[in-house]
Design a protein around this motif. Structure first.
Motif, PDB file in Angstrom:
ATOM      1  N   ALA A  79     -30.251 -48.419   3.839  1.00 57.59           N
ATOM      2  CA  ALA A  79     -30.431 -49.853   4.079  1.00 57.59           C
ATOM      3  C   ALA A  79     -29.118 -50.544   4.445  1.00 57.59           C
ATOM      4  N   GLY A  80     -28.018 -49.798   4.411  1.00 54.83           N
ATOM      5  CA  GLY A  80     -26.740 -50.369   4.812  1.00 54.83           C
ATOM      6  C   GLY A  80     -25.776 -50.677   3.688  1.00 54.83           C
ATOM      7  N   ILE A  81     -26.096 -50.260   2.488  1.00 52.60           N
ATOM      8  CA  ILE A  81     -25.183 -50.459   1.362  1.00 52.60           C
ATOM      9  C   ILE A  81     -24.060 -49.431   1.481  1.00 52.60           C
ATOM     10  N   GLN A  82     -22.832 -49.921   1.593  1.00 54.17           N
ATOM     11  CA  GLN A  82     -21.678 -49.034   1.740  1.00 54.17           C
ATOM     12  C   GLN A  82     -21.265 -48.418   0.409  1.00 54.17           C
ATOM     13  N   GLN A  83     -21.308 -49.235  -0.644  1.00 52.84           N
ATOM     14  CA  GLN A  83     -20.842 -48.798  -1.965  1.00 52.84           C
ATOM     15  C   GLN A  83     -22.012 -48.810  -2.948  1.00 52.84           C
ATOM     16  N   GLY A  84     -22.555 -47.649  -3.207  1.00 50.73           N
ATOM     17  CA  GLY A  84     -23.662 -47.540  -4.139  1.00 50.73           C
ATOM     18  C   GLY A  84     -23.580 -46.255  -4.927  1.00 50.73           C
ATOM     19  N   ASP A  85     -23.870 -46.342  -6.217  1.00 50.82           N
ATOM     20  CA  ASP A  85     -23.871 -45.143  -7.048  1.00 50.82           C
ATOM     21  C   ASP A  85     -24.847 -45.338  -8.201  1.00 50.82           C
ATOM     22  N   TYR A  86     -24.911 -44.348  -9.066  1.00 51.48           N
ATOM     23  CA  TYR A  86     -25.823 -44.434 -10.201  1.00 51.48           C
ATOM     24  C   TYR A  86     -25.208 -43.777 -11.421  1.00 51.48           C
ATOM     25  N   SER A  87     -25.811 -44.092 -12.570  1.00 52.08           N
ATOM     26  CA  SER A  87     -25.462 -43.377 -13.796  1.00 52.08           C
ATOM     27  C   SER A  87     -26.694 -43.302 -14.683  1.00 52.08           C
ATOM     28  N   ILE A  88     -26.690 -42.273 -15.515  1.00 53.99           N
ATOM     29  CA  ILE A  88     -27.706 -42.111 -16.549  1.00 53.99           C
ATOM     30  C   ILE A  88     -26.968 -42.313 -17.861  1.00 53.99           C
ATOM     31  N   GLU A  89     -27.441 -43.259 -18.643  1.00 54.80           N
ATOM     32  CA  GLU A  89     -26.789 -43.597 -19.905  1.00 54.80           C
ATOM     33  C   GLU A  89     -27.736 -43.264 -21.054  1.00 54.80           C
ATOM     34  N   TYR A  90     -27.166 -42.981 -22.216  1.00 52.19           N
ATOM     35  CA  TYR A  90     -27.953 -42.596 -23.393  1.00 52.19           C
ATOM     36  C   TYR A  90     -27.623 -43.537 -24.539  1.00 52.19           C
ATOM     37  N   GLY A  91     -28.669 -44.035 -25.207  1.00 53.91           N
ATOM     38  CA  GLY A  91     -28.462 -44.939 -26.336  1.00 53.91           C
ATOM     39  C   GLY A  91     -29.486 -46.057 -26.315  1.00 53.91           C
ATOM     40  N   ALA A  92     -29.067 -47.233 -26.743  1.00 49.01           N
ATOM     41  CA  ALA A  92     -29.948 -48.400 -26.777  1.00 49.01           C
ATOM     42  C   ALA A  92     -29.853 -49.130 -25.434  1.00 49.01           C
ATOM     43  N   PRO A  93     -30.931 -49.110 -24.633  1.00 50.04           N
ATOM     44  CA  PRO A  93     -30.884 -49.740 -23.311  1.00 50.04           C
ATOM     45  C   PRO A  93     -30.419 -51.199 -23.329  1.00 50.04           C
ATOM     46  N   LYS A  94     -30.817 -51.940 -24.346  1.00 51.50           N
ATOM     47  CA  LYS A  94     -30.441 -53.353 -24.422  1.00 51.50           C
ATOM     48  C   LYS A  94     -28.931 -53.543 -24.358  1.00 51.50           C
ATOM     49  N   THR A  95     -28.206 -52.836 -25.205  1.00 50.02           N
ATOM     50  CA  THR A  95     -26.753 -53.031 -25.250  1.00 50.02           C
ATOM     51  C   THR A  95     -26.050 -52.347 -24.079  1.00 50.02           C
ATOM     52  N   ILE A  96     -26.590 -51.249 -23.612  1.00 52.59           N
ATOM     53  CA  ILE A  96     -26.012 -50.577 -22.448  1.00 52.59           C
ATOM     54  C   ILE A  96     -26.041 -51.519 -21.246  1.00 52.59           C
ATOM     55  N   ILE A  97     -27.199 -52.135 -21.012  1.00 53.43           N
ATOM     56  CA  ILE A  97     -27.388 -52.987 -19.832  1.00 53.43           C
ATOM     57  C   ILE A  97     -26.720 -54.353 -19.993  1.00 53.43           C
ATOM     58  N   ALA A  98     -26.806 -54.939 -21.166  1.00 48.25           N
ATOM     59  CA  ALA A  98     -26.268 -56.290 -21.368  1.00 48.25           C
ATOM     60  C   ALA A  98     -24.773 -56.316 -21.615  1.00 48.25           C
ATOM     61  N   LYS A  99     -24.244 -55.300 -22.299  1.00 44.90           N
ATOM     62  CA  LYS A  99     -22.855 -55.375 -22.741  1.00 44.90           C
ATOM     63  C   LYS A  99     -21.969 -54.242 -22.241  1.00 44.90           C
TER      64      LYS A  99
END
Length: 162
Positions: A79-99
């Motif tokens: 779609a044209g995104i030059q800088q894109g990546d991903y990660s898989i995180e383990y733990g409590a999704p709330k704090t991983i995503i918010a903090k």
């Protein structure tokens, strides 16, 4: 002055709501020439209740997540995104995503679906989205519609994308 974002975080869990958030995150990242980070947070607490817990289960979930996230990154690049990546995180999704991740990645915008897959957890411990909107130190955009502007119902949002 128009707000410009440089680091956008979009959590995905395979739900229609997360899919809509991802699609809109691509558009916002493209307009802002921003870095797009896609994350899947695996709630390890759910595995603690399984009496015959086997590391094979977490390996299967991780493998499935990696496959889905790689597809999302390819889609973003196409779609044209030059800088894109991903990660898989383990733990409590709330704090991983918010903090945790926003601090690590200097996120200035989180784009998140209004509801995800886990309706039971939402009833018992509250929505991840609700927690993120209250606790994130950056802007949070809650996605409630598709790119076409169609509303995503709670029932539809919690269904898995095939």
């Amino acid at each position: 002055m128009l707000q410009e974002y440089t680091n956008i975080l979009v959590p995905v869990d395979g739900s229609y709501g997360a899919e809509a958030a991802f699609e809109k995150a691509i558009a916002v990242a493209k307009r802002n020439n921003a870095h797009l980070h896609i994350v899947h947070a695996i709630d390890t607490r759910t595995f603690q209740d399984i009496s015959s817990f086997d590391t094979e289960i977490i390996n299967d979930v991780t493998s499935e997540s990696k496959e889905r996230l790689e597809k999302y990154v390819k889609e973003a690049h196409a779609a044209g995104i030059q800088q894109g990546d991903y990660s898989i995180e383990y733990g409590a999704p709330k704090t991983i995503i918010a903090k945790d991740l926003p601090k690590q990645m200097q996120t200035d915008l989180i784009m998140i679906g209004a509801t995800g897959l886990n309706a039971v957890a939402r009833l018992l411990v509250g929505s991840v989205t609700e927690y993120v909107t209250r606790n994130a130190q950056c802007d949070v955009l809650v996605v409630r519609t598709t790119m076409k502007g169609d509303s995503i119902s709670a029932k539809q949002a919690s269904k898995k994308v095939e």
